[in-house]
Scaffold this active site. Structure first.
Site, PDB file in Angstrom:
ATOM      1  N   CYS A   1     -51.102 -37.805 -31.565  1.00 22.54           N
ATOM      2  CA  CYS A   1     -51.578 -39.006 -30.883  1.00 22.54           C
ATOM      3  C   CYS A   1     -50.440 -39.886 -30.376  1.00 22.54           C
ATOM      4  O   CYS A   1     -50.572 -40.535 -29.333  1.00 22.54           O
ATOM      5  CB  CYS A   1     -52.493 -39.803 -31.805  1.00 22.54           C
ATOM      6  SG  CYS A   1     -54.003 -38.906 -32.257  1.00 22.54           S
TER       7      CYS A   1
ATOM      8  N   GLU B   1     -56.575 -15.680 -16.157  1.00 19.29           N
ATOM      9  CA  GLU B   1     -57.769 -16.201 -16.835  1.00 19.29           C
ATOM     10  C   GLU B   1     -58.467 -15.117 -17.650  1.00 19.29           C
ATOM     11  O   GLU B   1     -58.963 -15.380 -18.748  1.00 19.29           O
ATOM     12  CB  GLU B   1     -58.730 -16.816 -15.814  1.00 19.29           C
ATOM     13  CG  GLU B   1     -58.213 -18.104 -15.171  1.00 19.29           C
ATOM     14  CD  GLU B   1     -58.007 -19.232 -16.178  1.00 19.29           C
ATOM     15  OE1 GLU B   1     -58.630 -19.196 -17.263  1.00 19.29           O
ATOM     16  OE2 GLU B   1     -57.210 -20.132 -15.886  1.00 19.29           O
TER      17      GLU B   1
ATOM     18  N   TYR C   1     -66.978 -20.273 -16.512  1.00 21.94           N
ATOM     19  CA  TYR C   1     -65.664 -20.864 -16.705  1.00 21.94           C
ATOM     20  C   TYR C   1     -64.615 -20.185 -15.821  1.00 21.94           C
ATOM     21  O   TYR C   1     -63.849 -20.852 -15.116  1.00 21.94           O
ATOM     22  CB  TYR C   1     -65.207 -20.790 -18.164  1.00 21.94           C
ATOM     23  CG  TYR C   1     -63.719 -21.046 -18.262  1.00 21.94           C
ATOM     24  CD1 TYR C   1     -63.222 -22.343 -18.156  1.00 21.94           C
ATOM     25  CD2 TYR C   1     -62.815 -19.987 -18.351  1.00 21.94           C
ATOM     26  CE1 TYR C   1     -61.851 -22.583 -18.157  1.00 21.94           C
ATOM     27  CE2 TYR C   1     -61.453 -20.221 -18.352  1.00 21.94           C
ATOM     28  CZ  TYR C   1     -60.975 -21.521 -18.255  1.00 21.94           C
ATOM     29  OH  TYR C   1     -59.629 -21.749 -18.227  1.00 21.94           O
TER      30      TYR C   1
ATOM     31  N   ASP D   1     -63.211 -25.839 -20.779  1.00 25.63           N
ATOM     32  CA  ASP D   1     -62.957 -24.919 -21.881  1.00 25.63           C
ATOM     33  C   ASP D   1     -62.960 -25.714 -23.184  1.00 25.63           C
ATOM     34  O   ASP D   1     -63.279 -26.910 -23.202  1.00 25.63           O
ATOM     35  CB  ASP D   1     -61.648 -24.146 -21.681  1.00 25.63           C
ATOM     36  CG  ASP D   1     -60.401 -25.026 -21.846  1.00 25.63           C
ATOM     37  OD1 ASP D   1     -60.533 -26.267 -21.934  1.00 25.63           O
ATOM     38  OD2 ASP D   1     -59.295 -24.461 -21.899  1.00 25.63           O
TER      39      ASP D   1
ATOM     40  N   CYS E   1     -58.035 -44.278 -25.598  1.00 26.09           N
ATOM     41  CA  CYS E   1     -58.849 -43.260 -26.271  1.00 26.09           C
ATOM     42  C   CYS E   1     -59.908 -43.914 -27.152  1.00 26.09           C
ATOM     43  O   CYS E   1     -59.598 -44.685 -28.069  1.00 26.09           O
ATOM     44  CB  CYS E   1     -57.939 -42.368 -27.114  1.00 26.09           C
ATOM     45  SG  CYS E   1     -58.826 -41.128 -28.078  1.00 26.09           S
TER      46      CYS E   1
ATOM     47  N   CYS F   1     -49.468 -38.865 -26.954  1.00 27.52           N
ATOM     48  CA  CYS F   1     -50.554 -38.734 -25.983  1.00 27.52           C
ATOM     49  C   CYS F   1     -50.421 -39.773 -24.871  1.00 27.52           C
ATOM     50  O   CYS F   1     -50.302 -40.974 -25.151  1.00 27.52           O
ATOM     51  CB  CYS F   1     -51.894 -38.884 -26.680  1.00 27.52           C
ATOM     52  SG  CYS F   1     -53.298 -38.729 -25.542  1.00 27.52           S
TER      53      CYS F   1
ATOM     54  N   CYS G   1     -53.671 -32.990 -27.776  1.00 32.34           N
ATOM     55  CA  CYS G   1     -54.946 -33.334 -28.430  1.00 32.34           C
ATOM     56  C   CYS G   1     -55.523 -32.084 -29.086  1.00 32.34           C
ATOM     57  O   CYS G   1     -56.631 -31.641 -28.791  1.00 32.34           O
ATOM     58  CB  CYS G   1     -55.912 -33.910 -27.394  1.00 32.34           C
ATOM     59  SG  CYS G   1     -57.372 -34.696 -28.101  1.00 32.34           S
TER      60      CYS G   1
END
Length: 298
Positions: free
Chosen positions: A207, A44, A127, A145, A216, A210, A200
């Site tokens: 799309c 991270e 975060y 995030d 959506c 997805c 995305c």
């Protein structure tokens, strides 16, 4: 324009995204079974504003050399900065080194699982603390995030992008989507990040690939263009960031201390070069020796 879709219905998003992630997730080393919370924490720190492809080889070497916080805490800062290489924002390396020392001394060499304890570590913000708790310990907590914010903006709110961060509202949005089960919630959190990172995406969302396209709100609204405030792209060429990087490259690549002339050759603008060198000294990323030469910190 992407094809239209139906509004977001029940069941919850996790019912679709968790199995999707399990089936198609990228094979990243810090996601593999057996990765310790320390390994998650290192990833991270490294992944902040840095592409995955650049992080992976550095993370693998780092974990081989310093598999525990105490191992990193015992390493000289110069070795830490050399190992950080060209990941950028090298102050992250020193903050991680400081956090390792605190964990080794104050937490018996075990990364804490509590969010407040994590946030008390050097260099660990909201975060990172939540990411370590979720991905390192399987805790149920909202992890937000840029990618997650974009997925929520589109799938839930019908907006083309998330706009400026709204910390409390963003956390509440994601918390409302979390499954009750802790392990499932942790997997859902990383699935949301994965969806935003590879499907995305900001400029060219895929799309048709997805898994939640038929749920959506943005697609249901006809995929309207985002017309809200945007974050200005960060320049790099000619900035102090680039100059600091050039100077650090000289120090990292040298077998020992270097004289001022070696640093002068790294950048042509004397004023900017001197300002950046001074900032490296102030930040503890470089030091000037008694004989006037420069080196990475001891």
């Amino acid at each position: 324009m992407p094809p239209s879709a139906a509004p977001l219905p029940d069941p919850p998003l996790s019912a679709t995204l968790v199995p999707w992630y399990t089936a198609v997730a990228r094979d990243l080393p810090w996601r593999r079974p057996g990765t310790t919370p320390w390994g998650v924490m290192v990833s991270e720190f490294m992944l902040q504003q840095t592409p995955v492809a650049r992080v992976e080889p550095v993370w693998l070497r780092w974990m081989a050399d310093w598999p525990t916080p105490s191992a990193l805490a015992a390493a000289p800062r110069a070795d830490v900065l050399r190992a950080w290489g060209k990941l950028g924002y090298p102050r992250r390396a020193l903050r991680l080194h400081e956090a390792a020392r605190v964990i080794a001394i104050g937490h018996d060499d075990v990364v804490p699982s509590d969010i407040e304890a994590l946030e008390a570590l050097p260099g660990v913000g909201s975060y990172t603390a939540r990411a370590v708790a979720a991905f390192g310990y399987g805790r149920r907590c909202a992890v937000v995030d840029t990618n997650v914010r974009r997925v929520v903006a589109r799938a839930v709110h019908g907006d083309g992008d998330a706009g400026p961060a709204r910390v409390k509202a963003d956390l509440a949005d994601v918390a409302a989507l979390l499954p009750v089960d802790e392990a499932e919630a942790a997997t859902f959190s990383i699935a949301m990040m994965e969806l935003g990172a590879v499907v995305c995406t900001a400029r060219t969302p895929h799309c048709t690939a997805c898994p939640i396209r038929d749920r959506c709100a943005w697609l249901a609204a006809g995929a309207p263009a985002y017309d809200g405030p945007r974050r200005a792209p960060q320049a790099f060429a000619g900035t102090d960031r680039q100059v600091r990087g050039r100077l650090l490259d000289v120090l990292r690549d040298a077998p020992g201390p270097v004289d001022r002339a070696a640093l002068d050759r790294a950048w042509n603008d004397p004023g900017q070069r001197d300002r950046c060198l001074d900032s490296l000294l102030v930040d503890g990323l470089a030091e000037q020796l008694a004989d006037g030469r420069f080196a990475l910190p001891a």
